[in-house]
Design a protein around this motif. Structure first.
Motif, PDB file in Angstrom:
ATOM      1  N   GLU A  63       0.829  -1.208   0.000  1.00 11.14           N
ATOM      2  CA  GLU A  63       0.000   0.000   0.000  1.00 11.14           C
ATOM      3  C   GLU A  63       0.865   1.261   0.000  1.00 11.14           C
ATOM      4  N   ILE A  64       1.980   1.218   0.720  1.00  8.13           N
ATOM      5  CA  ILE A  64       2.900   2.360   0.694  1.00  8.13           C
ATOM      6  C   ILE A  64       3.470   2.547  -0.705  1.00  8.13           C
ATOM      7  N   LEU A  65       3.878   1.448  -1.345  1.00  9.22           N
ATOM      8  CA  LEU A  65       4.414   1.535  -2.705  1.00  9.22           C
ATOM      9  C   LEU A  65       3.373   2.109  -3.654  1.00  9.22           C
ATOM     10  N   ASN A  66       2.140   1.658  -3.530  1.00  8.11           N
ATOM     11  CA  ASN A  66       1.070   2.169  -4.380  1.00  8.11           C
ATOM     12  C   ASN A  66       0.830   3.656  -4.124  1.00  8.11           C
ATOM     13  N   GLU A  95      12.013   2.598   4.068  1.00 11.09           N
ATOM     14  CA  GLU A  95      13.396   2.128   4.139  1.00 11.09           C
ATOM     15  C   GLU A  95      13.530   0.732   3.535  1.00 11.09           C
ATOM     16  N   THR A  96      12.536  -0.122   3.778  1.00  6.19           N
ATOM     17  CA  THR A  96      12.556  -1.471   3.205  1.00  6.19           C
ATOM     18  C   THR A  96      12.454  -1.414   1.683  1.00  6.19           C
ATOM     19  N   LEU A  97      11.536  -0.605   1.186  1.00  7.76           N
ATOM     20  CA  LEU A  97      11.367  -0.473  -0.260  1.00  7.76           C
ATOM     21  C   LEU A  97      12.596   0.153  -0.905  1.00  7.76           C
ATOM     22  N   MET A  98      13.250   1.055  -0.214  1.00  2.83           N
ATOM     23  CA  MET A  98      14.485   1.640  -0.729  1.00  2.83           C
ATOM     24  C   MET A  98      15.597   0.601  -0.794  1.00  2.83           C
ATOM     25  N   SER A  99      15.673  -0.251   0.229  1.00  2.21           N
ATOM     26  CA  SER A  99      16.725  -1.271   0.241  1.00  2.21           C
ATOM     27  C   SER A  99      16.542  -2.280  -0.887  1.00  2.21           C
ATOM     28  N   GLU A 100      15.285  -2.489  -1.308  1.00  2.22           N
ATOM     29  CA  GLU A 100      14.997  -3.419  -2.402  1.00  2.22           C
ATOM     30  C   GLU A 100      15.021  -2.740  -3.769  1.00  2.22           C
ATOM     31  N   GLY A 101      15.209  -1.421  -3.777  1.00  2.00           N
ATOM     32  CA  GLY A 101      15.370  -0.706  -5.040  1.00  2.00           C
ATOM     33  C   GLY A 101      14.100  -0.237  -5.697  1.00  2.00           C
ATOM     34  N   TYR A 102      12.962  -0.301  -4.994  1.00  4.25           N
ATOM     35  CA  TYR A 102      11.696   0.107  -5.606  1.00  4.25           C
ATOM     36  C   TYR A 102      11.358   1.577  -5.332  1.00  4.25           C
ATOM     37  N   SER A 116      12.659   2.932 -11.497  1.00  6.22           N
ATOM     38  CA  SER A 116      12.314   2.182 -12.702  1.00  6.22           C
ATOM     39  C   SER A 116      12.148   0.693 -12.427  1.00  6.22           C
ATOM     40  N   ARG A 117      12.598   0.243 -11.249  1.00  3.38           N
ATOM     41  CA  ARG A 117      12.486  -1.184 -10.960  1.00  3.38           C
ATOM     42  C   ARG A 117      11.033  -1.638 -10.807  1.00  3.38           C
ATOM     43  N   VAL A 118      10.125  -0.706 -10.522  1.00  2.74           N
ATOM     44  CA  VAL A 118       8.725  -1.108 -10.382  1.00  2.74           C
ATOM     45  C   VAL A 118       8.191  -1.690 -11.691  1.00  2.74           C
ATOM     46  N   ARG A 119       8.829  -1.355 -12.808  1.00  3.72           N
ATOM     47  CA  ARG A 119       8.389  -1.921 -14.091  1.00  3.72           C
ATOM     48  C   ARG A 119       8.563  -3.438 -14.115  1.00  3.72           C
ATOM     49  N   GLU A 120       9.508  -3.954 -13.345  1.00  3.90           N
ATOM     50  CA  GLU A 120       9.715  -5.393 -13.311  1.00  3.90           C
ATOM     51  C   GLU A 120       8.484  -6.120 -12.769  1.00  3.90           C
ATOM     52  N   LEU A 121       7.687  -5.432 -11.961  1.00  2.18           N
ATOM     53  CA  LEU A 121       6.510  -6.064 -11.379  1.00  2.18           C
ATOM     54  C   LEU A 121       5.467  -6.404 -12.429  1.00  2.18           C
ATOM     55  N   SER A 122       5.533  -5.760 -13.581  1.00  2.00           N
ATOM     56  CA  SER A 122       4.555  -6.037 -14.642  1.00  2.00           C
ATOM     57  C   SER A 122       5.142  -6.837 -15.788  1.00  2.00           C
ATOM     58  N   SER A 123       6.410  -7.251 -15.678  1.00  7.97           N
ATOM     59  CA  SER A 123       7.060  -7.934 -16.801  1.00  7.97           C
ATOM     60  C   SER A 123       6.398  -9.259 -17.137  1.00  7.97           C
ATOM     61  N   GLY A 124       5.850  -9.947 -16.140  1.00  8.28           N
ATOM     62  CA  GLY A 124       5.187 -11.215 -16.403  1.00  8.28           C
ATOM     63  C   GLY A 124       3.755 -11.063 -16.845  1.00  8.28           C
ATOM     64  N   TYR A 125       3.295  -9.830 -16.985  1.00  4.91           N
ATOM     65  CA  TYR A 125       1.904  -9.552 -17.296  1.00  4.91           C
ATOM     66  C   TYR A 125       1.707  -9.139 -18.742  1.00  4.91           C
ATOM     67  N   GLU A 126       2.794  -9.034 -19.496  1.00  4.23           N
ATOM     68  CA  GLU A 126       2.717  -8.455 -20.832  1.00  4.23           C
ATOM     69  C   GLU A 126       1.878  -9.287 -21.786  1.00  4.23           C
ATOM     70  N   GLY A 127       1.887 -10.631 -21.611  1.00  5.34           N
ATOM     71  CA  GLY A 127       1.189 -11.477 -22.556  1.00  5.34           C
ATOM     72  C   GLY A 127      -0.310 -11.563 -22.329  1.00  5.34           C
ATOM     73  N   ILE A 128      -0.826 -10.970 -21.289  1.00  6.13           N
ATOM     74  CA  ILE A 128      -2.236 -11.077 -20.971  1.00  6.13           C
ATOM     75  C   ILE A 128      -2.904  -9.725 -21.210  1.00  6.13           C
ATOM     76  N   SER A 129      -3.775  -9.695 -22.207  1.00 12.63           N
ATOM     77  CA  SER A 129      -4.416  -8.437 -22.552  1.00 12.63           C
ATOM     78  C   SER A 129      -5.496  -8.087 -21.542  1.00 12.63           C
ATOM     79  N   ARG A 130      -5.819  -6.826 -21.489  1.00  6.52           N
ATOM     80  CA  ARG A 130      -6.841  -6.342 -20.564  1.00  6.52           C
ATOM     81  C   ARG A 130      -8.205  -6.945 -20.892  1.00  6.52           C
ATOM     82  N   ILE A 131      -8.438  -7.196 -22.164  1.00  2.00           N
ATOM     83  CA  ILE A 131      -9.737  -7.728 -22.571  1.00  2.00           C
ATOM     84  C   ILE A 131      -9.958  -9.112 -21.978  1.00  2.00           C
ATOM     85  N   ILE A 132      -8.883  -9.882 -21.772  1.00  3.04           N
ATOM     86  CA  ILE A 132      -9.037 -11.213 -21.179  1.00  3.04           C
ATOM     87  C   ILE A 132      -9.504 -11.084 -19.736  1.00  3.04           C
TER      88      ILE A 132
END
Length: 320
Positions: A63-66, A95-102, A116-132
């Protein structure tokens, strides 16, 4: 099954626990006795039902990250107003999120920002379209009512890729077709896409057919195919070419559209001996058309900023 823009309420049959979630707020947390078979062949579409209580520290960190992402440049006071967490907790989570680079502290702007590391959180989501995401609960509901498997395909380059399939909950289950790429000329999905896609896109695909020596797509075949596509546009659906799959099974398909854009194709397959021809409209075509319309309306609603909540709670095979 119902889709709601505001709230979702689920009740566990074994405990009677009611779980309510509202848009913009954290979902309600069910009792520890609520079960979810997360490691089995089937899972639950009701994501509010969990095997164990959530880990509070993980929930707060997310929730803090969001909140940092939402605020762009977030101060401690700003995060407190956003989350109502104690400031000491906010600092520890940052401090925890900073230590993990987010998250990074930006002294120039006077606050914290995501990296920019937060982009890694969506890397596994690229193949699934919103319409699905939108179509999934409605496709499940269609199979629950008709018993026939439903497939959803999207364009992947010059081919169609089947990204969702409800065969796991159909009594007429066959081998999984997830990931298959139906032929553009002979499949119900291919014919549906070519009938309803923009004219320039259609002509590009037909040019590929003409250039493919294995298709034997001569002038006569092209004329017949163009007449077929006109019929598909007129009727609103396509049927698979029976010559390419001479079994007792066939498929009807319709486009999921937004204006002139074809986002996906949805199909129902059934045994031809199970449904008389005079019952096709009632048992196959109209239920498929109704589901397609609901998906288009739900997709348009979500694109306008609404929040769709799945009320189905049905068990399905995770197709992605």
């Amino acid at each position: 099954m119902e889709l709601s823009p505001v709230t979702a309420q689920t009740t566990d049959a074994s405990t009677g626990v009611v779980d309510t979630a509202q848009s913009g707020s954290k979902p309600g947390r069910p009792a520890e006795s609520v079960r979810c078979r997360t490691n089995s062949r089937h899972g639950l579409t009701d994501l509010s039902r969990r095997s164990y209580p959530p880990v509070e520290s993980v929930c707060r960190a997310l929730e803090i990250l969001n909140a940092v992402n939402k605020l762009r440049i977030a101060s401690i006071n700003g995060l407190y107003e956003e989350t109502k967490f104690p400031k000491s907790t906010i600092v520890r989570m940052l401090e925890t999120l900073m230590s993990e680079g987010y998250v990074a502290r930006d002294n120039m702007c006077g606050g914290y920002r995501v990296t920019s590391r937060v982009r890694e959180l969506s890397s596994g989501y690229e193949g699934i379209s919103r319409i699905i995401e939108v179509a999934r609960p409605l496709a499940i509901d269609l199979t629950r009512r008709t018993k026939w498997p439903v497939a959803i395909g999207v364009m992947d380059g010059d081919e169609i890729a089947i990204q969702f399939w409800t065969g796991a909950i159909s009594p007429w289950n066959t081998d999984s077709i997830l990931g298959l790429r139906p032929d553009m000329e002979h499949s119900a999905m291919g014919r549906t896409y070519l009938a309803f896609c923009p004219a320039a896109e259609r002509e590009r695909h037909l040019a590929r057919f003409r250039a493919d020596p294995e298709r034997n797509f001569d002038d006569s075949a092209e004329r017949r195919f163009r007449l077929l596509l006109e019929q598909v546009r007129s009727e609103g659906y396509a049927q698979r070419d029976p010559r390419t799959w001479p079994y007792r099974r066939t498929t009807f398909c319709m486009p999921i559209r937004e204006g002139d854009t074809v986002h996906a194709m949805i199909s129902t397959s059934y045994f031809t001996t199970a449904i008389p021809k005079h019952k096709l409209a009632e048992q196959i075509i109209e239920p498929l058309r109704c589901t397609t319309t609901k998906i288009e309306e739900a997709f348009a609603f979500m694109n306008s900023g609404g929040d769709l909540v799945d009320h189905s709670g049905d068990e399905v095979e995770f197709g992605f």
